[in-house]
Motif scaffolding. Structure first.
Motif, PDB file in Angstrom:
ATOM      1  N   CYS A 108      57.232  26.026  45.783  1.00  0.00           N
ATOM      2  CA  CYS A 108      56.877  25.973  47.201  1.00  0.00           C
ATOM      3  C   CYS A 108      57.813  25.010  47.916  1.00  0.00           C
ATOM      4  O   CYS A 108      58.362  25.318  48.967  1.00  0.00           O
ATOM      5  CB  CYS A 108      55.430  25.520  47.356  1.00  0.00           C
ATOM      6  N   ARG A 242      51.150  37.860  53.596  1.00  0.00           N
ATOM      7  CA  ARG A 242      50.853  36.629  52.860  1.00  0.00           C
ATOM      8  C   ARG A 242      49.390  36.221  52.979  1.00  0.00           C
ATOM      9  O   ARG A 242      49.030  35.073  52.702  1.00  0.00           O
ATOM     10  CB  ARG A 242      51.767  35.493  53.328  1.00  0.00           C
ATOM     11  N   ARG A 252      42.084  30.948  49.816  1.00  0.00           N
ATOM     12  CA  ARG A 252      42.832  30.327  50.917  1.00  0.00           C
ATOM     13  C   ARG A 252      42.993  31.299  52.090  1.00  0.00           C
ATOM     14  O   ARG A 252      42.827  30.941  53.243  1.00  0.00           O
ATOM     15  CB  ARG A 252      44.207  29.888  50.404  1.00  0.00           C
ATOM     16  N   ASP A 274      53.054  38.221  49.179  1.00  0.00           N
ATOM     17  CA  ASP A 274      53.014  36.853  48.654  1.00  0.00           C
ATOM     18  C   ASP A 274      51.605  36.597  48.124  1.00  0.00           C
ATOM     19  O   ASP A 274      50.722  36.189  48.877  1.00  0.00           O
ATOM     20  CB  ASP A 274      53.365  35.879  49.778  1.00  0.00           C
ATOM     21  N   HIS A 277      50.177  32.575  48.393  1.00  0.00           N
ATOM     22  CA  HIS A 277      49.547  32.101  49.618  1.00  0.00           C
ATOM     23  C   HIS A 277      48.305  32.917  49.968  1.00  0.00           C
ATOM     24  O   HIS A 277      47.409  32.433  50.662  1.00  0.00           O
ATOM     25  CB  HIS A 277      50.537  32.153  50.783  1.00  0.00           C
ATOM     26  N   GLY A 280      45.735  31.259  47.090  1.00  0.00           N
ATOM     27  CA  GLY A 280      45.747  29.812  46.926  1.00  0.00           C
ATOM     28  C   GLY A 280      45.201  29.340  45.596  1.00  0.00           C
ATOM     29  O   GLY A 280      44.989  28.142  45.407  1.00  0.00           O
ATOM     30  N   ASP A 314      51.232  22.577  47.240  1.00  0.00           N
ATOM     31  CA  ASP A 314      50.636  23.836  46.753  1.00  0.00           C
ATOM     32  C   ASP A 314      50.677  24.019  45.238  1.00  0.00           C
ATOM     33  O   ASP A 314      50.864  25.138  44.747  1.00  0.00           O
ATOM     34  CB  ASP A 314      51.317  25.030  47.434  1.00  0.00           C
ATOM     35  N   GLN A 317      48.299  26.709  43.526  1.00  0.00           N
ATOM     36  CA  GLN A 317      48.567  28.147  43.568  1.00  0.00           C
ATOM     37  C   GLN A 317      49.862  28.522  42.850  1.00  0.00           C
ATOM     38  O   GLN A 317      50.275  29.689  42.864  1.00  0.00           O
ATOM     39  CB  GLN A 317      48.636  28.626  45.012  1.00  0.00           C
TER      40      GLN A 317
END
Length: 342
Positions: A108, A242, A252, A274, A277, A280, A314, A317
């Motif tokens: 990230c 995302r 998340r 993604d 994200h 999460g 992050d 995740q």
């Protein structure tokens, strides 16, 4: 307005037809398929009579387009767009949108040169074709780690030199563009999806742009943001889901898997997801990645960290390199469901 030209039209006739509309003040978008040339007339075409346009000897058919996204829509461009990333010396150029699942992986946030190089080597060995890493980080809290900035970009370039992987990193502000000349693909994050001045600048950069969907954005708004980039001169756009914000918070975000088949029908642009994200949560990422590949996505962008427990951003995740390698061994089975390969 879409104008389909006759198959036997000569190149001179096609160019004369195009020039005649430019002389009248219209923008012209040309899409050439294997057997058909399609001309998209951009501008206020409401006063144009379709029968008058069809009267030209080179015209096969004329159709009005009601969707507000002209260049991003499939009507103007029926064939899938294939985006090539990485054209510099020593870079392993790769494509997204050609039937192979392009996997983008990395941390990230870039924390040190050793960290990003170590992760780059690991994800390349596992089969990733692009390296991601954040140098400038948009964070909800002003007290959170904001990234290493220009120094982080230099570390990312070192990792590219070591592995040959094209690099993908986020641009947050027009003023940062001076640092991005040597970046292979620029990411526009969810928070900037409707930063229209920034999108217009992306139309001038002459390199691929990874456009992430805003956390509360509709599909139409995502496509209109892509239209800003394309209308400003850059057709190398990749759309990224995302996760969107809903009333629930057990993850998340909420990964909108249905956006993939819809975008593939509505737009010619490559679509990636993604999963990091979107949820999460590290343990959910492999499951969501498999679902995304099975439903027809063109690529994935996955966060990988060599020590997630100590990550500055992050970590919860991020997959470990081994978890990422295990996932990459499984994904080809799911890619085959939609007739794609890894």
């Amino acid at each position: 307005m879409i104008v389909v030209l006759k198959k036997d039209a000569t190149e001179k006739q096609v160019q004369d037809f195009i020039q005649s509309w430019k002389d009248k003040g219209f923008g012209v978008h040309v899409s050439r398929g294997q057997s058909t040339t399609i001309i998209g007339l951009l501008g206020d075409t409401s006063s144009l009579d379709t029968e008058t346009v069809a009267a030209s000897e080179v015209v096969e058919a004329v159709k009005r387009v009601t969707a507000p996204y002209k260049m991003a829509g499939r009507a103007f461009h029926p064939d899938d767009t294939v985006v090539t990333v990485g054209t510099g010396q020593g870079i392993h150029a790769s494509t997204i949108g050609d039937g192979n699942i392009g996997v983008i992986a990395g941390p990230c946030s870039i924390e040190s040169e050793d960290q990003v190089v170590t992760i780059a080597r690991a994800v390349k060995a596992a089969g990733a074709r692009f390296l991601r890493g954040g140098a400038f980080k948009p964070r909800t809290s002003p007290y959170s780690f904001q990234g290493l900035g220009e120094k982080g970009l230099e570390f990312l370039k070192t990792a590219r030199k070591e592995t040959g992987l094209p690099i993908v990193t986020e641009l947050m502000d027009i003023r940062q563009l001076k640092y991005f000349d040597d970046v292979d693909m620029i990411q526009i994050g969810a928070r900037n999806m409707q930063n229209f001045d920034l999108l217009k600048e992306m139309g001038k950069v002459g390199k691929p742009v990874l456009l992430k969907r805003g956390m509360s954005a509709t599909v139409k708004e995502l496509l209109m943001s892509a239209e800003y980039i394309m209308a400003s001169g850059n057709e190398q756009v990749i759309l990224c889901e995302r996760g969107i914000r809903t009333f629930d918070n057990y993850t998340r975000n909420c990964m909108d898997i249905s956006i993939v088949p819809y975008l593939k029908r509505e737009s010619h642009l490559p679509v990636i997801i993604d999963p990091s994200h979107a949820c999460g949560l590290r343990w959910m990422v492999p499951t969501l990645a498999k679902a995304a590949v099975a439903v027809g996505v063109d690529g994935l962008i996955i966060e990988v960290h060599n020590d997630p427990a100590k990550a500055l951003c992050d970590g919860e995740q991020s997959l470990t390199p081994q978890q990422f390698a295990d996932l990459m061994q499984i994904l080809p089975e799911y890619a085959a469901i939609d007739g794609k390969t890894m």
